[in-house]
Structure formats: structure tokens, C-alpha cells
Design an enzyme around this catalytic site. Structure first.
Site, PDB file in Angstrom:
ATOM      1  N   LYS A  36       0.734  -1.177   0.028  1.00 18.31           N
ATOM      2  CA  LYS A  36      -0.001   0.063  -0.057  1.00 18.31           C
ATOM      3  C   LYS A  36       0.839   1.194   0.101  1.00 18.31           C
ATOM      4  CE  LYS A  36      -0.918  -0.060   5.066  1.00 18.31           C
ATOM      5  NZ  LYS A  36      -1.618  -0.537   5.956  1.00 18.31           N
ATOM      6  N   ARG A 129      -9.114   0.130  16.286  1.00 20.22           N
ATOM      7  CA  ARG A 129      -9.424   0.331  14.835  1.00 20.22           C
ATOM      8  C   ARG A 129     -10.511  -0.708  14.373  1.00 20.22           C
ATOM      9  NH1 ARG A 129      -4.782   0.944   9.980  1.00 20.22           N
ATOM     10  NH2 ARG A 129      -5.430  -1.042   9.880  1.00 20.22           N
TER      11      ARG A 129
HETATM   12  C1  LIG Z   1      -0.933  -1.382   6.820  1.00 15.75           C
HETATM   13  C2  LIG Z   1      -1.449  -2.669   7.298  1.00 15.75           C
HETATM   14  C3  LIG Z   1      -0.814  -3.828   7.526  1.00 15.75           C
HETATM   15  C4  LIG Z   1       0.815  -3.573   7.005  1.00 15.75           C
HETATM   16  O1  LIG Z   1       1.370  -2.589   8.133  1.00 15.75           O
HETATM   17  P1  LIG Z   1       3.059  -2.662   8.018  1.00 15.75           P
HETATM   18  O2  LIG Z   1       3.207  -1.763   9.147  1.00 15.75           O
HETATM   19  O3  LIG Z   1       3.481  -1.909   6.716  1.00 15.75           O
HETATM   20  O4  LIG Z   1       3.797  -3.718   7.874  1.00 15.75           O
HETATM   21  C5  LIG Z   1      -1.245  -4.963   7.811  1.00 15.75           C
HETATM   22  N1  LIG Z   1      -2.476  -5.094   8.135  1.00 15.75           N
HETATM   23  C6  LIG Z   1      -3.427  -3.921   7.953  1.00 15.75           C
HETATM   24  C7  LIG Z   1      -4.608  -4.231   8.105  1.00 15.75           C
HETATM   25  C8  LIG Z   1      -2.968  -2.868   7.552  1.00 15.75           C
HETATM   26  O5  LIG Z   1      -3.738  -1.707   7.411  1.00 15.75           O
END
Ligand SMILES: *Cc1c(COP(=O)(O)O)cnc(C)c1O
Length: 368
Positions: A36, A129
């Protein structure tokens, strides 16, 4: 026409992903790679797939749509928006969910499109969240029974997330809580939970410390392979590519922003006149360092926030930013910087995220 350049090193990203797969494997943990931060760039998704990843995760459906040609499963990381279920089913194979209405809509649409869709049911262990609250065990059980009763939808696993809204750390305690929920579900359902997705890259610190809770067998990883950082104790990891700068800023030499100088001069360090607020309506204070050489760069806050940028030349320091300009102090730099020269910055996660969002920057993927 001119745009600053963001160079992304896909070779290092691939090698870091290989290191992450190997590290997690020691604990019997598999991973999906989160893409992302790159705003759906197919080049970075391909790099992690080349490393051996078979599930790519994005938080926006429109980004998954950009990587349909890549041979892997696609996971929607942010819970689906009810009004875009048709596209969720079209462009993703899996999604993170916690709402009955959405799960029912996914099942109905998957039936329409004649496909199967996997649900990773999210459980909130305290970060506040997404997810069903962990103390409401019956709600979790009922949602899983619903998923199992609906056609065209299946339980991919259960999952939790940390360090996002509530700053809650992944610990042995909340890890064990997730394991005990999983075990209770297995008893009540009379069958195994396919996978328990413990969190994001911040969970890695438990592996680093050797306290990983047995029973957690999956992670959704972005930052680890993207920056080679263990984020809880904030340290660069030996087996990964990362920055060589120990500046208390988690940046990486895998992401280099390069912007052109449009003005060089020597000016006072304190503005002259009566002071009000800056371009963003903030009052400011200035330290008097006399007259110093400085440069204006052709990028601004609307492109990348400067507090996530670290000059590759340690003798350069950042002075500030307006929408379209970044100001740097070059008095101590040994380079004879002039108008037309480029200045390079390593980026941290936030700066990289913003740099990948803007149309004001051009991307260059390198394998250097
Ligand atoms: C962004 C996200 C991740 C990955 O996060 P990192 O900190 O980049 O490893 C995993 N799970 C969810 C639900 C996320 O939104």
C-alpha cells in the site's frame, strides 16, 4: 516537463522480502506482502512476488485493479466499502472484514460473479481500529458460522492489528489472547481455523526477542521488507537493506527523492520585519545563525513533507517548506551546489507514502 524523481530500488525490496520470508519461516509463520505504501505500483508488487510471495495486499480496490496481470492472490486490506462490493469481488480474492452486512453483500456478489471470496475476520485486541471486540466471543463465533453458512465465501482466517490507531504494541499477552480465541473457536466449530494473522510488521519484535507466541502463524508485512527496520525498538536489522544513517529517522536508501535547485544565495537566518504566521498559518521561531548559504528546491509540502526526508549529504540541513518549495542550508556542504544541480533525500515511511500519492513526482524503478 520537470518533476522531482523518486528512485525505488526493486532489487533491494526483493532481497529484503526474501530475508523476511526466511525470518518468519523459522517461527512457522507465513506472510502476505503489503504494497500500500507504493500506491499500487505493479513494479514493487512484482518484486515481492519474484521473492516468493503469493498474496499481495493493498488498502484500496483501485490499486488492486492495477495488478491484475501479476500472478498472485490479491487481498483488500482495508475493510470493503459497502458501495464498492462489485469491484471488491472483481479485483480481490480476499478481504479483511468485521461487519455482517458487508460479509453478506460479498457473498451475494461473489455468487453473481461466480467466484469464491476469502474472508479474514478481524478481531480487535485493543488498538481500537477495525475488528470485532475480543471480549465479545459470541459475536466472533456467530460471524464465523455465518461465513461458513454462506455460499461463495470462505473463512481465510482470523486476524488482528496493532500499532495503528491506539499505539497498542503486539505483546506476548495479546498474542496469547488471540491464540486462546482461536483454540476456543476450534473447539466450538469442531474444525481448525485455517490461519491466524497476528498483525503487521510491528509484530516482528517478538520474533527478534525470541518470544513469539506459538499458534500465531501469519503476518501482513509491509514496513519490514520496505525499510529493514524493527519498529518497536526502532533498529535497523542486519540481514536487510536499510539506511546507513543513524539519525533517529527511519529512512531508507532504497527510496531516493531527487529535486532540482532553483535558487542559491546567502541570506540571514532570521526573517526581517514584523512576524506573523507562515504559509500554513503557523507561528514560527528562528534561531540566529548569521548569514548562511541556502538553496530553494523545486518540491514542496504538496509533494512530500520535509520532516520525512533526510539529505543524503549529511552536511545539508532542512530549513523548512512551503507548498511548492523546500529550503535547505548548504553552508557546510562540501559540494559546490548551483542552480540546476539536484539534491537527494532518503525517505521515511510517511514521506514515501506521500511521494507515491502525488502526481507531482516521477518514478524510476532501479535494480542498482
Ligand atoms: C497497513 C496494514 C498492514 C501492514 O502494515 P506494515 O506496518 O506496513 O507492516 C497490515 N495489516 C493491516 C490491516 C494494515 O492496514
Amino acid at each position: 516537463m520537470y518533476k522531482p524523481t523518486l528512485k525505488i530500488n526493486t532489487r533491494k525490496l526483493k532481497e529484503n522480502t526474501q530475508a523476511a520470508i526466511k525470518d518468519l519461516n523459522k517461527f512457522g509463520v507465513s506472510m502476505m506482502a503489503v504494497n500500500k505504501v507504493f500506491n499500487g505500483a505493479p513494479e514493487t508488487a512484482q518484486a515481492v512476488v519474484d521473492a516468493g510471495i503469493n498474496v499481495i495486499a493493498e488498502s484500496r480496490v483501485y490499486n488492486l485493479a492495477k495488478m491484475q496481470h501479476i500472478d498472485c492472490l490479491k487481498c483488500l486490506l482495508r475493510s470493503p466499502v459497502l458501495s464498492e462490493i462489485e469491484d471488491v469481488i472483481r479485483y480481490s480474492d480476499l478481504s479483511l472484514n468485521s461487519e455482517e452486512t458487508v460479509i453478506r453483500a460479498l457473498a451475494a456478489e461473489a455468487q453473481k460473479q461466480g467466484c469464491q471470496h476469502g474472508v479474514l475476520l478481524m478481531i480487535d485486541l485493543g488498538d481500537l481500529r477495525e475488528g470485532v471486540w475480543f471480549e465479545n466471543y459470541d459475536d466472533i463465533l456467530q460471524l464465523i458460522k455465518l461465513i461458513q453458512s454462506l455460499d461463495n465465501i470462505y473463512l481465510y482466517g482470523i486476524g488482528s492489528n496493532f500499532n495503528c490507531y491506539g499505539t497498542v504494541l503486539p505483546t506476548v499477552t495479546n498474542g496469547d489472547t488471540l491464540v486462546s480465541i482461536k483454540e476456543r473457536l476450534e473447539v466450538d466449530l469442531g474444525q481448525p481455523i485455517p490461519l491466524t494473522s497476528a498483525g503487521n510488521c510491528t509484530s516482528y519484535h517478538l520474533m527478534d526477542k525470541g518470544t513469539w507466541p506459538a499458534g500465531l502463524d501469519h503476518l501482513r508485512m509491509g514496513g519490514l521488507q520496505e525499510f529493514g527496520i524493527e519498529y518497536v525498538d526502532m533498529k535497523y536489522l542486519d540481514d536487510y537493506h536499510h539506511s546507513h544513517k543513524d539519525v533517529g529517522l527511519a529512512c531508507s536508501d532504497m527510496y531516493i527523492l531527487s529535486a532540482e535547485i532553483i535558487e542559491v544565495n546567502a541570506k540571514p537566518t532570521v526573517p526581517v520585519g514584523e512576524l506573523g504566521v507562515d504559509a500554513f498559518l503557523n507561528p514560527k521561531e528562528f534561531e540566529d545563525k548569521g548569514i548562511r548559504k541556502r538553496a530553494l528546491l523545486a518540491f514542496g509540502l504538496q509533494d512530500v513533507p520535509f520532516d520525512g526526508c533526510h539529505p543524503v549529504d549529511d552536511k545539508i540541513s532542512l530549513l523548512g517548506q512551503t507548498s511548492d518549495h523546500t529550503l535547505i542550508d548548504i553552508e557546510d556542504s562540501e559540494q559546490q551546489l548551483q542552480v540546476g544541480d539536484c539534491v537527494e533525500f532518503e525517505l521515511d515511511y510517511t514521506a514515501l507514502l506521500m511521494a507515491c500519492q502525488t502526481t507531482g513526482i516521477k518514478y524510476q524503478f532501479t535494480q542498482e
